[in-house]
Design a protein around this motif. Structure first.
Motif, PDB file in Angstrom:
ATOM      1  N   TYR A  72     -49.314  18.932   8.319  1.00  0.00           N
ATOM      2  CA  TYR A  72     -47.944  19.430   8.254  1.00  0.00           C
ATOM      3  C   TYR A  72     -47.550  19.751   6.810  1.00  0.00           C
ATOM      4  CZ  TYR A  72     -42.840  19.349   8.394  1.00  0.00           C
ATOM      5  OH  TYR A  72     -41.516  19.663   8.243  1.00  0.00           O
ATOM      6  N   GLU A  75     -49.356  22.777   5.400  1.00  0.00           N
ATOM      7  CA  GLU A  75     -48.757  24.022   5.888  1.00  0.00           C
ATOM      8  C   GLU A  75     -47.449  24.333   5.152  1.00  0.00           C
ATOM      9  OE1 GLU A  75     -49.620  26.445   8.269  1.00  0.00           O
ATOM     10  OE2 GLU A  75     -51.594  25.522   8.007  1.00  0.00           O
ATOM     11  N   ASN A  80     -45.598  27.982   4.896  1.00  0.00           N
ATOM     12  CA  ASN A  80     -45.373  28.136   6.338  1.00  0.00           C
ATOM     13  C   ASN A  80     -44.293  27.176   6.812  1.00  0.00           C
ATOM     14  OD1 ASN A  80     -47.473  30.056   6.511  1.00  0.00           O
ATOM     15  ND2 ASN A  80     -48.961  28.393   6.571  1.00  0.00           N
ATOM     16  N   PRO A  82     -44.299  24.956   9.813  1.00  0.00           N
ATOM     17  CA  PRO A  82     -44.942  24.399  11.010  1.00  0.00           C
ATOM     18  C   PRO A  82     -43.999  23.481  11.782  1.00  0.00           C
ATOM     19  CG  PRO A  82     -45.587  23.148   9.095  1.00  0.00           C
ATOM     20  CD  PRO A  82     -44.732  24.304   8.595  1.00  0.00           C
ATOM     21  N   LYS A  83     -44.372  23.216  13.001  1.00  0.00           N
ATOM     22  CA  LYS A  83     -43.644  22.232  13.801  1.00  0.00           C
ATOM     23  C   LYS A  83     -43.921  20.855  13.201  1.00  0.00           C
ATOM     24  CE  LYS A  83     -43.235  20.498  18.487  1.00  0.00           C
ATOM     25  NZ  LYS A  83     -43.784  20.507  19.831  1.00  0.00           N
ATOM     26  N   ALA A  84     -42.879  20.062  13.036  1.00  0.00           N
ATOM     27  CA  ALA A  84     -43.033  18.725  12.456  1.00  0.00           C
ATOM     28  C   ALA A  84     -43.852  17.833  13.382  1.00  0.00           C
ATOM     29  CB  ALA A  84     -41.665  18.101  12.218  1.00  0.00           C
ATOM     30  N   GLU A  86     -44.990  14.864  15.759  1.00  0.00           N
ATOM     31  CA  GLU A  86     -44.239  14.052  16.708  1.00  0.00           C
ATOM     32  C   GLU A  86     -45.183  13.103  17.416  1.00  0.00           C
ATOM     33  OE1 GLU A  86     -42.284  16.972  19.129  1.00  0.00           O
ATOM     34  OE2 GLU A  86     -44.015  17.217  20.426  1.00  0.00           O
ATOM     35  N   GLY A 122     -39.842  12.207  17.161  1.00  0.00           N
ATOM     36  CA  GLY A 122     -40.156  13.321  16.282  1.00  0.00           C
ATOM     37  C   GLY A 122     -39.150  13.473  15.175  1.00  0.00           C
ATOM     38  N   LEU A 124     -36.388  16.181  13.484  1.00  0.00           N
ATOM     39  CA  LEU A 124     -35.614  17.408  13.636  1.00  0.00           C
ATOM     40  C   LEU A 124     -35.551  18.074  12.273  1.00  0.00           C
ATOM     41  CD1 LEU A 124     -32.547  16.351  15.794  1.00  0.00           C
ATOM     42  CD2 LEU A 124     -34.590  17.579  16.513  1.00  0.00           C
ATOM     43  N   ARG A 125     -35.862  19.360  12.251  1.00  0.00           N
ATOM     44  CA  ARG A 125     -35.808  20.097  10.999  1.00  0.00           C
ATOM     45  C   ARG A 125     -34.868  21.262  11.196  1.00  0.00           C
ATOM     46  NH1 ARG A 125     -39.069  24.301   8.483  1.00  0.00           N
ATOM     47  NH2 ARG A 125     -40.174  24.489  10.439  1.00  0.00           N
ATOM     48  N   TRP A 126     -33.967  21.441  10.271  1.00  0.00           N
ATOM     49  CA  TRP A 126     -33.074  22.576  10.371  1.00  0.00           C
ATOM     50  C   TRP A 126     -32.966  23.227   9.005  1.00  0.00           C
ATOM     51  CZ3 TRP A 126     -31.628  17.568  10.380  1.00  0.00           C
ATOM     52  CH2 TRP A 126     -30.715  17.144   9.430  1.00  0.00           C
ATOM     53  N   SER A 135     -34.836  22.660   3.798  1.00  0.00           N
ATOM     54  CA  SER A 135     -35.030  21.982   5.079  1.00  0.00           C
ATOM     55  C   SER A 135     -34.693  20.512   4.918  1.00  0.00           C
ATOM     56  CB  SER A 135     -36.471  22.154   5.575  1.00  0.00           C
ATOM     57  OG  SER A 135     -37.368  21.522   4.705  1.00  0.00           O
TER      58      SER A 135
END
Length: 151
Positions: A72, A75, A80, A82-84, A86, A122, A124-126, A135
């Motif tokens: 992660y 990336e 990039n 990427p999805k965090a 989880e 997981g 949450l990223r915003w 982020s």
């Protein structure tokens, strides 16, 4: 009875699945092979607790698989998004017991209509609308059965 165990992203388990046999199952392995981690994952999946405390009170970065976390951040460093990482723990239970029918559903990794709890932990990223590439990460636990989220 537990018919299948799925553990993804939890401690040393990057992607683990086990189908126990009917009756007694004995888990054998060397030191740091994951025997205690497997039992801890089952307990977390069944109760939402680790070491007697609610998971949301005990959550820490060491729960997440180190390789997934390293991938992660690599990336992110490459620019990039990427999805965090989880953690997913699913316990598929035998439908023979009528008392657990309330746990039936298709919200599992196999999309099978079977009873059993699904625990998802997981981040949450915003992204901020005002600052590019900003982020924030916040750890949450989400119970798919009751659809509640806690931060």
């Amino acid at each position: 009875m537990i018919e299948r165990i799925v553990v993804r992203g939890y401690r040393l388990f990057q992607d683990f699945e086990m189908v126990p046999t009917t009756g007694l199952n004995i888990v054998v392995g060397g030191n740091e092979a994951g025997k205690s981690t497997l039992l801890e994952a089952i307990s977390l999946g069944l109760t939402g607790r680790v070491d007697g405390c609610w998971a949301e009170e005990q959550i820490n970065p060491y729960w997440f698989n180190q390789q997934l976390v390293a991938n992660y951040f690599a990336e992110l460093a490459a620019g990039n998004f990427p999805k965090a990482p989880e953690i997913l723990i699913e316990l598929f239970l035998s439908p023979a017991n009528p008392d657990i029918r309330i746990l039936r559903g298709v919200y599992n990794s196999c999309t099978e209509d079977v009873p059993g709890p699904r625990t998802l932990v997981g981040a949450l990223r915003w992204r901020s609308n005002s600052v590019k590439n900003e982020s924030n990460i916040r750890l949450v636990t989400k119970c798919k059965h009751c659809q509640s989220t806690s931060a």
